[in-house]
Structure formats: C-alpha cells, structure tokens
Enzyme design. Sequence first.
Site, PDB file in Angstrom:
ATOM      1  CG  ASN A  78      -2.071  -0.949   1.081  1.00 47.77           C
ATOM      2  OD1 ASN A  78      -2.388  -1.412  -0.007  1.00 47.77           O
ATOM      3  ND2 ASN A  78      -2.688  -1.284   2.187  1.00 47.77           N
ATOM      4  CB  VAL A  85       2.134   8.549  -2.043  1.00 50.69           C
ATOM      5  CG1 VAL A  85       0.634   8.736  -1.892  1.00 50.69           C
ATOM      6  CG2 VAL A  85       2.797   9.875  -2.338  1.00 50.69           C
ATOM      7  CG  LEU A  86      -0.979   5.040   3.307  1.00 49.81           C
ATOM      8  CD1 LEU A  86      -0.249   3.707   3.410  1.00 49.81           C
ATOM      9  CD2 LEU A  86      -1.333   5.541   4.697  1.00 49.81           C
ATOM     10  CB  CYS A  87      -1.651   3.535  -2.523  1.00 51.01           C
ATOM     11  SG  CYS A  87      -0.230   4.295  -3.307  1.00 51.01           S
ATOM     12  CG  LEU A  88      -4.527   3.217   2.819  1.00 53.78           C
ATOM     13  CD1 LEU A  88      -4.634   3.658   4.268  1.00 53.78           C
ATOM     14  CD2 LEU A  88      -4.790   1.718   2.718  1.00 53.78           C
TER      15      LEU A  88
END
Length: 107
Positions: A78, A85-88
């Site tokens: 993620n 970058v946090l991909c949520l």
Amino acid sequence: MNNSRLLKEWKQLIKSGNKYNITPITDEDLTHWQCILQGPNKSLYQGFNFTLKILIPIDYPMSPPQVKFIPNTMPHPNVDWNTGVLCLDVLKNMWSPIFNLQYIVEC
C-alpha cells in the site's frame, strides 16, 4: 483551511493518549503533521519505527490529507515505492469528512 477542526483533532489526540504520536510539526502551521508508527508485533515490521508525513490540504476535511512514508523505502503493497505515498482508497475516492487523522493512521 479549517484550523478549528484541526485544533479539535489535536486536542482529542492528546486527550486519548496519542498512541500513534501524531503531531503538528510546528504549533504555527497546522498543515504539516508527522506520525511515528511502531511496526506491529509478530510481523516483518516488528521493532521498526516508521515516520509518516501528513500534508493537510486547504479544503480539509472536504479533501483528504496526503500521507507519505519518510524515507520512501517502505516495502509494503500500500506504499508507492518511488514516492512513499500511502495508497489507500480512504485517501482517494472513499474519503469522507467524517474521517480524521487518527482514523487514517489506524487504517
């Protein structure tokens, strides 16, 4: 910028014990925050601390903050390896103004 919302969140974090170490970088600028996460027990990340940089947009809470791992070498599905970058989905198309900084970190 909704500084009153951010001040309220900051006070709630302090009152709750702030177990995720979410803090504004300076008291004067509530658009830049950081968080220090500990790797969960019994995982590959146990014993490690991870720093998140949280950038609050001008129209927060109508738009989600941007969350990045610093440095950007977090080996996790993620996290974008190149940018950190946090991909949520809650930070993109599933964002709602009812979410707060603590909720994002708990995801």
